[in-house]
Structures are given as C-alpha cells and as structure tokens.
Write a protein that holds these residues in place. Structure first.
Motif, PDB file in Angstrom:
ATOM      1  N   ASP A 177       2.682  -8.457   4.915  1.00  0.00           N
ATOM      2  CA  ASP A 177       2.556  -7.187   4.215  1.00  0.00           C
ATOM      3  C   ASP A 177       1.166  -6.598   4.465  1.00  0.00           C
ATOM      4  O   ASP A 177       0.159  -7.304   4.341  1.00  0.00           O
ATOM      5  N   LYS A 197       9.985   8.686   4.642  1.00  0.00           N
ATOM      6  CA  LYS A 197      10.095   7.327   4.122  1.00  0.00           C
ATOM      7  C   LYS A 197       8.722   6.661   4.052  1.00  0.00           C
ATOM      8  O   LYS A 197       8.356   6.054   3.046  1.00  0.00           O
ATOM      9  N   ASP A 205       2.767   0.867  -0.390  1.00  0.00           N
ATOM     10  CA  ASP A 205       3.408   0.001   0.601  1.00  0.00           C
ATOM     11  C   ASP A 205       3.199   0.611   1.986  1.00  0.00           C
ATOM     12  O   ASP A 205       3.715   1.689   2.275  1.00  0.00           O
ATOM     13  N   ARG A 214       6.685   8.087   1.251  1.00  0.00           N
ATOM     14  CA  ARG A 214       7.123   7.626  -0.064  1.00  0.00           C
ATOM     15  C   ARG A 214       6.640   6.192  -0.312  1.00  0.00           C
ATOM     16  O   ARG A 214       6.133   5.862  -1.379  1.00  0.00           O
ATOM     17  N   ASN A 215       6.767   5.356   0.717  1.00  0.00           N
ATOM     18  CA  ASN A 215       6.296   3.984   0.565  1.00  0.00           C
ATOM     19  C   ASN A 215       4.796   3.931   0.350  1.00  0.00           C
ATOM     20  O   ASN A 215       4.302   3.147  -0.459  1.00  0.00           O
ATOM     21  N   GLN A 275       3.582   4.488  -3.025  1.00  0.00           N
ATOM     22  CA  GLN A 275       3.754   3.308  -3.869  1.00  0.00           C
ATOM     23  C   GLN A 275       2.866   2.147  -3.413  1.00  0.00           C
ATOM     24  O   GLN A 275       3.006   1.020  -3.892  1.00  0.00           O
TER      25      GLN A 275
END
Lengths: 314, 301
Positions: A89, A70, A79, A73-74, A77
């Motif tokens: 953030d 996870k 993130d 994958r973030n 992108q």
C-alpha cells in the motif's frame, strides 16, 4: 476572519487537487505502462490472465476519465493505490518511511536556523567592514555547494579520517549529525541571506533612530527592535524550506545510505513506481499547503500591523 | 548589459575631468579599477573562462582519452602526471572531469532554455491577455511552486525515463514557474506604457504588439533570472546525475563522476573531492557573475 479562513481553506484544497491532477497527468498519461513495468515489458512471459489481473489491480483499460475519477476518489480517502514494485500500500509505504526523514529534516532545519540566523545577526552586528564582508560571503559559498559532495567530504574527513561519527545508517543521534549538517548547509545559507537582507532594511528604518535617540544599546536595537521586524520574511523562508528539505532527503539519504522517505522516493523513481512517486508529490503539496496556511495565521499574531484583512487583500 | 557598461560614479567623474577627448583611456582605467576592486568577480570570470574552454575544446586542457585507462596506474593519488589522481580503472580523473564539462554544461543550458521558453511564454500570454487566461495560468504556476523543484524533476524523470537530455528537460520544467512570474510582472509593467497604447491605437495587430513592442521591453529582467538560474540548474542537473538518472556509466558527467567515486570514499578521496570541487567552483562563479549582472541592471534604472 471566518470568511478569510474559509477562502484560504478552499485555496488550499484547490492546490492539493491541482497537484494531484498535475502529477496524474505527468505520470499516467505519458508513456510508461504499469503492466510493462510490473511484468517485464516485451520479454515478458506473463500469460494473458496474469496481464488481465495486473490491469485490473491498477485500473488500466478503462477510459481515462473513469480511471482519473476513481483515482481521485481514492486519493481523497487517502488511498494512493499499490506500489507497482512491491505491491505494498502506497500510504503505508510512505508513513512507514516518514518518521526517520522527519527526524533528519527537523534536525537540519534547527541547525540551519541557528547557524544561518547566527551568521546573519553577527554580520549585521559587526562594526568591522572586513569581518562583515567575510561573514556575508559565507552564505554565497554555502549555496553553491552540491549537497551530495558536501556529504561525501564529511564522510571522508569525519568518519574515515577522524573516526568520530558513523558514515552510514539510521543508528541513533550520532548517525543523524553528518546528514543533518549536509542538509542544513544550503538551507542555512539561504536563511542567512534573507535575514541579513531584511536586518539591513530594518536597521535603516526610522524607529531604529528613535530607539537610538532614546539611548538604547546596540545589542538591544539589533535584537529587540530590528530582529523582531526582520524575522517575518525569514519565517516565510523557513516554512518553504521545511517542504523542500523533505525532498532534499532524496539526495542526502542516498549519500548516507539512510532509510527514509528520500530513499523510498529515489527507489520509486529508479523503478518507475508511479503510484509511490505520485503519493510523495501529493504529500509534499500537502506539507506546503499546511505550512503556508499556518504561516498566514501566525503573521497577525507576531506582527500586529499585519491584519488578516490585509493579508487577504495581498 | 555587460559588466563594465556603467563605471562607478566617481570613475566617470575622473574621466570627465581629464578632458572630453581622453574618454577611452578613462574608461579603460575605470574598467580596470572596477575589476581590481572585485577580486571575487575577477576570479569568477577566470573560472568561467576555463570551464567554457573545457566545454568547447576539452583536448586543449586534457589531451588523454577519458574512457580508457591504464590498469597499472589505477587508484593513484593526485600527482603532476595525474592532477586529480586516477580511478579504479586507471583513468585520469582530470581528463574525465574536463571531458564531462561539455555534457554537464549543455544539459544545464538546455534546462535554462526550456524554463525560459516555457515559463517565459506562459508569463507573456498571462500578462498580455489578462482576465481568465491570466487567472488560469497563474493558478498553474501556483501549483508548480507548491511542489519542491527537485521532486517535480523526479516526477518528470519517472515519466520520461533516464538520460542527460531528459534530466535537462525535467530541471527546466521545474524551473519554469519562476520565469512565468517574472515575465508576467514585466509584461504588466510594460503593457500600460504610452508606446504600447500608441501602437494599439494605430491599428497594429495584438500579436505584433506583443512581439514587437511588449516583449523587447520586458525581457531584460527575465534574462537576468536566466543567468541566476544557470547556477541553480548546474546543481540540479549534477544532483540528478549523481542519483544515477543521467547518462549510462562510461560517459563522464560531473554528478555521475562523484557517484562513481562513492565506493572508494574511504580509500581514494580524490575520486569524489575533485569533481565535486569543480561543480562547486563553477556554480559559485556563475552565481557571482550573474549577481554582478543583476546589480548592473539595478544601477541602470
């Protein structure tokens, strides 16, 4: 050329992935639980519901491979999750702090190239042995000085005794000068050492004799012939320094109480704010990868003897 | 591998011409000449000796207590009584610097040892095994070198927490890649040598070949790197300690001493200037001595 470029791009992606994974392994697998950090550890008065909410937000509790997949994958992108401390953030935290640090490192790199390069050129140009040795000993001293100390001494003398420049803050160009010098000192010393060494090698090359035999003056031989050949290794060093200076800002920005990425990093390490630290690590790997790719593509342009094929073989 | 092992060529000629039996005095003369011609190296050895004395027997240089001060004598400038002045609690700064030497030097040495052990064994295995193992290890080293060392140390500290030993570990991990590269290059150089092949052919087990034949012939350059890295490591350890990731406050530690003086930078310059100067002088001396070792090795070849 296209195949070479593709290969280099794949290498770059691999380094980025590995930097992410390595920092993930260091930061998330070793002790230090975001839940404890966020909610105050053993003395925490958090209710089970609160704990569950935090665990959910940071994706803890799932099996490690799932967490990792996870996170990866973030990260692809862009993130990197949320700061454990502020809840903000991570990407915004970093991009907000970055411009001030880029100003500082850019200025420092400029100073380092001008003065480091200048000292190396003067040292190799000087005919007098004593002057030459004196100039060559400056970099060795510069490289041995702790940056935090140089910064504080500059504050003492320039800001408090001469009252010439501000000691703290991010207030325009004036406040950039002292931290810039502090950061440029070891970097410039390093550049001077590398350039002086490659200038000495270049000046011993046969083409220098040829140029001299043709009647070229000393300045022309040094600047037109030797410097052009000696500048390539220095360029590599400047590229590596660009990434290192971003990190060096942790110390320099702390000394001068400047806002920027360095302060964000120092604060994050202090509070064990793992997602922020990981974001900074991946950012610096990105800088490294982009700079070395750019340098690789630049070499054949600067020196026709270097072909991409040869660079690829190396 | 001592500094004086190889006198300059002309000095050897002198010793030889003064007769074969007069060799020892010739050597002494050559040694004296070697040092006198290098005043910087002589000074560096002196500084290093003083620093080592401070680390081993701090009481010889500064008899006082580094932790308790005399409040009446707080924030005094440098004088004959207080060489480096006193801090806001009336503690003698010179005493604190001297007593902090041991901790700072031990942390730097530990960092180099960690890097030497971790990086050295990675390089040894990569160079000796070759093939897939070599590729995997060297990719790891590539990645370690893509992240600036200070940042790598900071990441390790984030995971491990604060303290002098943890700083040392973090600095060591960040420096490991350099040792892995040099060790691998040396092992590759030695691996093809006749005596290694002979050992293999006569049935010595691979592990024994590695430890008894390859390692002893490969570690010279790696040890020179260790000497060069010591200065780098002092700087890194003191920077992290300045940032506040080292020992808890009353303990004197070089970087932390400078950080303590930061609040008084406008009024008490001696609090930051002297401890920092000691760090700079020590690093300069360490670098000069290891450079001498490095050129000495170059002359041997």
């Amino acid at each position: 050329m296209a195949r070479y470029l593709l290969r280099r791009l794949l290498q770059a992606l691999f380094v980025l992935w590995a930097a992410f994974t390595l920092s993930y392994a260091i930061l998330f697998v070793l002790p230090g639980d975001p839940v404890d950090i966020k909610l105050g550890g053993i003395e925490s008065t958090a209710t089970p519901a609160e704990i569950a909410a935090v665990r959910d937000k940071y994706g803890i509790g799932e099996p490690l491979p799932v967490q990792y997949a996870k996170a990866l994958r973030n990260a692809v992108q862009g993130d990197f999750g949320h700061s454990v401390q502020s809840g903000a953030d991570v990407r915004t935290t970093i991009t907000d702090a970055l411009p001030e640090t880029l100003k500082l490192t850019g200025f420092a790199l400029l100073l380092a190239v001008v003065f480091g390069g200048g000292i190396a050129l003067l040292a190799t140009y000087a005919r007098n042995r004593a002057i030459r040795r004196l100039l060559l000993s400056i970099p060795a001293v510069g490289i041995s000085m702790p940056a935090f100390w140089v910064g504080l001494v500059l504050i003492q003398v320039v800001s408090f005794q001469w009252r010439a420049l501000p000691a703290l803050g991010n207030d325009g160009f004036d406040s950039l000068v002292l931290p810039g010098i502090t950061m440029a000192l070891p970097a410039g010393a390093f550049i001077a050492q590398v350039l002086a060494k490659s200038m000495t090698t270049a000046l011993a090359a046969p083409y220098v004799d040829t140029a001299r035999a043709k009647g070229a003056g000393r300045a022309r031989i040094h600047l037109r012939h030797a410097l052009r050949n000696a500048s390539l290794p220095t360029l590599t060093v400047v590229g590596v320094l660009a990434g290192n200076l971003l990190t060096e800002s942790v110390v320099v920005e702390t000394v001068f109480s400047r806002a920027g990425l360095g302060r964000v990093t120092a604060f994050a390490v202090d509070r064990q704010d793992i997602p922020v630290v990981q974001g900074v690590v991946v950012l610096s790997a990105l800088v490294f990868v982009v700079v070395s790719l750019a340098l690789d593509l630049l070499y054949p342009v600067l020196d026709p003897r270097v072909t991409t094929a040869r660079a690829a073989a190396a | 591998m001592t500094v004086l092992a190889t006198p300059p060529a002309h000095a050897t000629a002198d010793a030889a011409s003064s007769g074969g039996t007069a060799r020892p005095p010739g050597r002494v003369r050559a040694a004296v000449r070697f040092t006198v011609r290098r005043p910087g190296l002589l000074l560096s050895v002196l500084v290093a000796a003083l620093v080592l004395l401070a680390a081993v027997a701090p009481a010889v240089l500064a008899g006082g207590d580094p932790l308790t001060g005399v409040p009446a004598e707080k924030l005094q400038g440098p004088s004959a009584d207080h060489l480096f002045g006193t801090d806001q609690l009336g503690r003698d700064v010179f005493t604190r610097v001297v007593h902090g030497t041991s901790l700072s030097l031990r942390a730097s040495a530990l960092a180099v040892l960690v890097a030497l052990a971790a990086g050295g064994s990675l390089g040894l295995v990569a160079g000796f095994a070759g093939g897939f193992v070599d590729d995997a290890v060297m990719r790891l080293v590539d990645v370690l070198q893509a992240i600036p060392r200070l940042l790598l140390s900071l990441a390790v500290i984030t995971a491990l927490g604060f303290g002098t030993t943890k700083i040392a570990l973090a600095v060591g991990v960040a420096a490991a890649a350099v040792f892995a590269r040099v060790m691998r290059a040396e092992v590759l150089r030695v691996r093809g040598a006749g005596y290694v092949e002979a050992a293999r052919a006569s049935g010595v087990r691979p592990g024994a070949v590695l430890l008894r034949h390859v390692l002893p012939n490969a570690w010279g350059p790696v040890l020179v790197i260790a000497a060069l890295e010591f200065g780098v490591s002092i700087l890194a350890v003191s920077s992290l300690s300045f940032l506040g990731f080292g020992a808890a406050p009353p303990t004197p530690e070089w970087g932390a001493l400078v950080a303590d003086g930061r609040n008084f930078v406008a009024t008490a310059w001696w609090l930051t200037t002297f401890p920092g100067l000691v760090v700079a002088a020590t690093v300069l001396a360490a670098n000069r001595i290891s450079r001498a070792l490095d050129t000495e090795r170059g002359d041997d070849r």
